[in-house]
Design a protein around this motif. Sequence first.
Motif, PDB file in Angstrom:
ATOM      1  N   SER A  61     -12.345  -7.100  -1.183  1.00  0.00           N
ATOM      2  CA  SER A  61     -11.096  -6.379  -1.420  1.00  0.00           C
ATOM      3  C   SER A  61     -11.348  -4.905  -1.717  1.00  0.00           C
ATOM      4  O   SER A  61     -10.438  -4.196  -2.130  1.00  0.00           O
ATOM      5  N   LYS A  62     -12.569  -4.433  -1.469  1.00  0.00           N
ATOM      6  CA  LYS A  62     -12.920  -3.035  -1.718  1.00  0.00           C
ATOM      7  C   LYS A  62     -12.027  -2.133  -0.859  1.00  0.00           C
ATOM      8  O   LYS A  62     -11.830  -2.377   0.319  1.00  0.00           O
ATOM      9  N   GLY A  63     -11.464  -1.092  -1.483  1.00  0.00           N
ATOM     10  CA  GLY A  63     -10.648  -0.142  -0.740  1.00  0.00           C
ATOM     11  C   GLY A  63      -9.216  -0.574  -0.544  1.00  0.00           C
ATOM     12  O   GLY A  63      -8.473   0.062   0.211  1.00  0.00           O
ATOM     13  N   ILE A  64      -8.784  -1.634  -1.199  1.00  0.00           N
ATOM     14  CA  ILE A  64      -7.423  -2.161  -1.056  1.00  0.00           C
ATOM     15  C   ILE A  64      -6.775  -2.256  -2.429  1.00  0.00           C
ATOM     16  O   ILE A  64      -7.397  -2.733  -3.383  1.00  0.00           O
ATOM     17  N   LYS A  65      -5.540  -1.809  -2.526  1.00  0.00           N
ATOM     18  CA  LYS A  65      -4.767  -1.956  -3.751  1.00  0.00           C
ATOM     19  C   LYS A  65      -3.431  -2.592  -3.355  1.00  0.00           C
ATOM     20  O   LYS A  65      -2.752  -2.115  -2.458  1.00  0.00           O
ATOM     21  N   VAL A  66      -3.082  -3.682  -4.023  1.00  0.00           N
ATOM     22  CA  VAL A  66      -1.852  -4.416  -3.702  1.00  0.00           C
ATOM     23  C   VAL A  66      -0.919  -4.398  -4.899  1.00  0.00           C
ATOM     24  O   VAL A  66      -1.345  -4.643  -6.027  1.00  0.00           O
ATOM     25  N   ASP A  67       0.341  -4.106  -4.631  1.00  0.00           N
ATOM     26  CA  ASP A  67       1.378  -4.178  -5.653  1.00  0.00           C
ATOM     27  C   ASP A  67       2.379  -5.226  -5.189  1.00  0.00           C
ATOM     28  O   ASP A  67       2.994  -5.071  -4.129  1.00  0.00           O
ATOM     29  N   MET A  68       2.497  -6.318  -5.966  1.00  0.00           N
ATOM     30  CA  MET A  68       3.420  -7.394  -5.607  1.00  0.00           C
ATOM     31  C   MET A  68       4.493  -7.501  -6.681  1.00  0.00           C
ATOM     32  O   MET A  68       4.203  -7.681  -7.844  1.00  0.00           O
ATOM     33  N   ASN A  69       5.735  -7.356  -6.253  1.00  0.00           N
ATOM     34  CA  ASN A  69       6.874  -7.495  -7.135  1.00  0.00           C
ATOM     35  C   ASN A  69       7.834  -8.464  -6.451  1.00  0.00           C
ATOM     36  O   ASN A  69       8.529  -8.080  -5.510  1.00  0.00           O
ATOM     37  N   GLY A  70       7.829  -9.713  -6.901  1.00  0.00           N
ATOM     38  CA  GLY A  70       8.590 -10.733  -6.175  1.00  0.00           C
ATOM     39  C   GLY A  70       7.932 -10.931  -4.830  1.00  0.00           C
ATOM     40  O   GLY A  70       6.728 -11.092  -4.738  1.00  0.00           O
ATOM     41  N   GLU A  71       8.726 -10.868  -3.779  1.00  0.00           N
ATOM     42  CA  GLU A  71       8.154 -10.977  -2.434  1.00  0.00           C
ATOM     43  C   GLU A  71       7.988  -9.618  -1.779  1.00  0.00           C
ATOM     44  O   GLU A  71       7.678  -9.529  -0.600  1.00  0.00           O
ATOM     45  N   ASN A  72       8.196  -8.532  -2.545  1.00  0.00           N
ATOM     46  CA  ASN A  72       7.935  -7.182  -2.047  1.00  0.00           C
ATOM     47  C   ASN A  72       6.455  -6.877  -2.220  1.00  0.00           C
ATOM     48  O   ASN A  72       5.948  -6.853  -3.337  1.00  0.00           O
ATOM     49  N   VAL A  73       5.789  -6.628  -1.112  1.00  0.00           N
ATOM     50  CA  VAL A  73       4.354  -6.362  -1.134  1.00  0.00           C
ATOM     51  C   VAL A  73       4.119  -4.952  -0.594  1.00  0.00           C
ATOM     52  O   VAL A  73       4.529  -4.638   0.515  1.00  0.00           O
ATOM     53  N   THR A  74       3.469  -4.125  -1.404  1.00  0.00           N
ATOM     54  CA  THR A  74       3.066  -2.789  -0.974  1.00  0.00           C
ATOM     55  C   THR A  74       1.551  -2.727  -1.035  1.00  0.00           C
ATOM     56  O   THR A  74       0.949  -3.129  -2.036  1.00  0.00           O
ATOM     57  N   ILE A  75       0.945  -2.236   0.041  1.00  0.00           N
ATOM     58  CA  ILE A  75      -0.509  -2.218   0.150  1.00  0.00           C
ATOM     59  C   ILE A  75      -0.990  -0.793   0.371  1.00  0.00           C
ATOM     60  O   ILE A  75      -0.471  -0.081   1.235  1.00  0.00           O
ATOM     61  N   GLU A  76      -1.986  -0.389  -0.412  1.00  0.00           N
ATOM     62  CA  GLU A  76      -2.667   0.898  -0.253  1.00  0.00           C
ATOM     63  C   GLU A  76      -4.053   0.604   0.313  1.00  0.00           C
ATOM     64  O   GLU A  76      -4.782  -0.228  -0.240  1.00  0.00           O
ATOM     65  N   VAL A  77      -4.408   1.271   1.417  1.00  0.00           N
ATOM     66  CA  VAL A  77      -5.685   1.023   2.086  1.00  0.00           C
ATOM     67  C   VAL A  77      -6.454   2.336   2.175  1.00  0.00           C
ATOM     68  O   VAL A  77      -5.919   3.335   2.660  1.00  0.00           O
ATOM     69  N   TYR A  78      -7.700   2.335   1.708  1.00  0.00           N
ATOM     70  CA  TYR A  78      -8.556   3.524   1.724  1.00  0.00           C
ATOM     71  C   TYR A  78      -9.690   3.274   2.716  1.00  0.00           C
ATOM     72  O   TYR A  78     -10.522   2.396   2.490  1.00  0.00           O
ATOM     73  N   ILE A  79      -9.689   4.033   3.820  1.00  0.00           N
ATOM     74  CA  ILE A  79     -10.672   3.804   4.879  1.00  0.00           C
ATOM     75  C   ILE A  79     -11.454   5.068   5.200  1.00  0.00           C
ATOM     76  O   ILE A  79     -11.021   6.180   4.926  1.00  0.00           O
ATOM     77  N   VAL A  80     -12.612   4.860   5.820  1.00  0.00           N
ATOM     78  CA  VAL A  80     -13.401   5.916   6.431  1.00  0.00           C
ATOM     79  C   VAL A  80     -13.435   5.590   7.919  1.00  0.00           C
ATOM     80  O   VAL A  80     -13.800   4.476   8.303  1.00  0.00           O
TER      81      VAL A  80
END
Length: 133
Positions: A61-80
């Motif tokens: 899960s390195k480089g991934i941040k997930v925010d889950m609120n109910g069934e709302n999913v927001t994903i932050e992805v850090y890539i090179v």
Amino acid sequence: MAENHAVKIADYKNELGTVEISPEVVEIIAGLAAAEVEGVDHLHGNFAAGVAEKLGRKSLSKGIKVDMNGENVTIEVYIVTKYGHSIPEVGGRVQENIVQTLKTMTALEAKAVHIHVTGVQFETKLEAETAPE
């Protein structure tokens, strides 16, 4: 601030019980989906993930941040990205692959997938030496 806890999947409730998916599972799925896109060199993790990897623990899960609120999913992805690939195209393909993989594996729909390109990886010395002329 939204709570980050397991989400119950409404469509999968039956007489045996319910199915819950934790944010860590979503992080792993998103990380694998991002890493398989052509043009992504690697995911960029934080300092703690780097230390853990040096100690032999591979963080999927390195480089991934997930925010889950109910069934709302927001994903932050850090890539090179790899040098020579179009960054907007790679970012778009990463977004599409994460959304499709997440929906297929979990029945969750991502509200947003934000891509952060933190660097560009140039050809390494080893690749240059082994490249056919």
